[in-house]
Design an enzyme around this catalytic site. Structure first.
Site, PDB file in Angstrom:
ATOM      1  CB  SER A 290      -0.948   0.079   1.188  1.00 25.78           C
ATOM      2  OG  SER A 290      -0.621  -0.949   2.168  1.00 25.78           O
TER       3      SER A 290
ATOM      4  CG  HIS B 287      -3.211  -1.024  -2.995  1.00 23.66           C
ATOM      5  ND1 HIS B 287      -3.531   0.305  -2.747  1.00 23.66           N
ATOM      6  CD2 HIS B 287      -3.062  -1.497  -1.991  1.00 23.66           C
ATOM      7  CE1 HIS B 287      -3.666   0.526  -1.493  1.00 23.66           C
ATOM      8  NE2 HIS B 287      -3.553  -0.835  -0.911  1.00 23.66           N
TER       9      HIS B 287
END
Ligand SMILES: NC(=O)c1ccc[n+]([C@@H]2O[C@H](COP(=O)([O-])OP(=O)(O)OC[C@H]3O[C@@H](n4cnc5c(N)ncnc54)[C@H](O)[C@@H]3O)[C@@H](O)[C@H]2O)c1
Length: 513
Positions: A128, A149
């Site tokens: 992240s 992600h």
């Protein structure tokens, strides 16, 4: 064939997931649901099987609620194979990594994988916050590495940010984008830059709330209620930060701030730093902005007592995005006179009282410039035809009686009224202006498209509307004016309007024209 060639990944291809924690187990479930055979690996003994067991348990709940058949659940679980041998992952066409957030460890795992897997295996990281470019720098085939992600919980949250590092090949990014869509996700494409899209563009949602709180503009419960009931956000900034955890939220803000070399746009808040230092991390520690201990009562939003409604109002000029208010006022039986003579931004008047949408200036400043004593400002709402709460503020020169008259008007149309102190840009207007400004900067800096900003914020953090579409509907000139006034009020670079926003305003364009 190399991963560089467009070669769609199909359900027949094997997908491997490394790291069977919160994210890895969820990603394995998503891939298995689509039909892939999934190899789930974790270096900690027993962790891969534990991850698989958690997934099975979660799916059993769906079966008991009638949302999935037992046969589908069994088939899905049987497609996931837990393993403790990295070498078992060799036949995978795609490997998704969801291990500890550490650059050196991720680089080393991907280097090992490169040696094991074939040249056309796509390597994806669920990081992240780490640069995909930096992870790729340790690889022999950095073109095969891409960011994928997911958001927590991966089986539920729709968004996948596909992140291109400097060396990532276009076709690898496109294959992962297409696969994410096939998996039922809303995919967006972004360049590897700090915070990618969501963790960058969302910063003002928290930061502006904390600034209003820090200046005594309103308390947490009132700001949260304004965000929910006027903005239609699912949660206000304070309840959301308490849920995320201040340790996590503060770390993300600090890392984005550092990564942008201290750009004031991302300045962390001292209020949050204090909470972190006190160990008040939010729900998980029993205390954050709110107290979650057993007998604690959640504070209520400040709501003005019911006031008399006016019998008539005059509307001067065009009300713009606030126009639906007028239909509500008429429907409430209040007589509306329209005056077309006034060519400024629209306003409502009741005798010598003027009620207007905030333009980013303090009411006190605006009243002084207009040489008008009785001025009440109202805040932004996502949809004025439906909002159930509105924030009002008055100039220091304005009487309580005038404030009550304005409150009575909004109450008459079914809105609860929260009176806040005279803060430039109020609560929702400054927050939405800054969210849109950050989204505009991401587009301006070629990180992603305007469409992807809005998809990311709606699908990744459940915003009621994408910030750029929201800015379009408010009017970009209004958003630009608000930001310019915030710059004047604070003298801070933080509020500088994005060059792309300025260009759209001067070109009379919109983001989604
Ligand atoms: N938790 C979230 O909300 C979230 C959301 C999006 C992305 N991410 C990212 O996903 C990744 C994983 O996060 P998480 O919350 O699932 O973590 P987690 O701690 O729940 O799970 C990580 C797992 O990886 C395993 N692991 C650690 N090092 C390993 C290695 N060298 N080889 C194999 N397995 C290893 C651990 O044993 C653990 O089971 C991180 O990069 C994180 O930044 C997390």
């Amino acid at each position: 064939m190399t991963a560089n060639t467009l070669n769609p990944i199909t359900a027949n291809d094997i997908v491997a997931v490394i790291g069977a924690g919160t994210m890895g187990a969820g990603i394995a479930q998503v891939a298995a649901k689509f039909g892939h055979t999934v190899l789930l690996y974790d270096k900690m003994e027993g962790a891969a099987q534990a991850g698989l067991d958690r997934t099975a348990k979660g799916l059993e709940k769906l079966v008991s609620r009638g949302k999935m058949t037992a046969a589908d659940k069994d088939a899905l679980v049987n497609r996931i194979q837990a393993t403790e041998n990295l070498s078992d992952l060799a036949p995978a066409k795609l490997v998704v990594e969801a291990i500890i957030e550490n650059l050196a460890v991720k680089q080393s795992v991907f280097s090992e994988l490169e040696a094991l897997c074939s040249a056309d295996t796509i390597l994806a990281t669920n990081t992240s916050s780490i640069s995909v470019t930096a992870i790729g720098s340790a690889l022999k085939r950095p073109e095969n590495l891409v960011g994928m992600h997911f958001f927590n919980p991966a089986p539920i949250m729709k968004l996948v940010e596909v992140i291109k590092g400097l060396a990532t090949s276009e076709s690898v990014a496109q294959q992962v984008y297409d696969l994410s869509v096939a998996w039922g996700k809303h995919a967006v494409m972004a360049k590897s830059t700090p915070g990618f899209i969501v963790n960058r563009v969302a910063r003002p949602f928290y930061a502006e709330g904390m600034r209003v709180l820090q200046e005594g503009g309103a308390d947490e419960a009132t700001i949260d209620a304004i965000a929910r009931e006027a903005g239609q956000f699912r949660m206000g900034p304070f309840e959301l930060m308490d849920l995320i955890g201040h340790d996590v939220n503060y770390a993300v803000t600090s890392s984005v701030f550092d990564a942008y070399y201290g750009d004031q746009r991302f300045l962390p808040s001292l209020i949050q730093k204090d909470l972190v230092e006190a160990g008040f991390h939010g729900r998980k520690t029993g205390r954050g902005f709110y107290d979650y201990s057993d007998h604690a009562e959640k504070p209520e939003a400040k709501t003005r007592a019911i006031q008399n409604a006016p019998t008539s109002i005059t509307v001067e000029g065009e009300m713009g995005c606030a126009e639906p208010l007028i239909a509500r006022i008429e429907a409430a039986g209040i007589k509306v006179h329209r005056s077309t003579e006034h060519d400024h931004n629209g306003r409502i008047s009741i005798g010598d009282l003027v009620i207007a949408l905030t333009d980013g200036r303090m009411a006190t400043e605006r009243a002084s410039v207009a040489q008008r004593r009785q001025l009440v400002l109202f805040d932004l709402a996502l949809d004025y035809s439906q909002a159930t709460r509105i924030a009002l503020t008055k100039a220091d020169q304005t009487s309580e009686e005038s404030l009550n008259q304005a409150a009575g008007l909004f109450q008459a149309i079914g809105m609860q009224v929260s009176v806040i102190d005279d803060i430039a840009g109020m609560v929702l207007m400054r927050t939405v202006a800054m969210l849109a400004n950050e989204g505009a900067d991401a587009v301006n800096q070629q990180v992603c498209s305007a469409k992807d900003v809005d998809i990311a914020m709606q699908s990744g953090v459940n915003y009621p509307q994408g910030p750029l579409a929201w800015a379009d509907s408010v009017g970009l000139e209004q958003i630009h004016t608000v930001l310019t006034h915030l710059v004047n009020s604070y003298g801070e670079d933080r509020y500088r309007p994005s060059p792309l926003l300025r260009r759209k305003v001067f070109g009379a364009q919109t983001f989604h024209g």
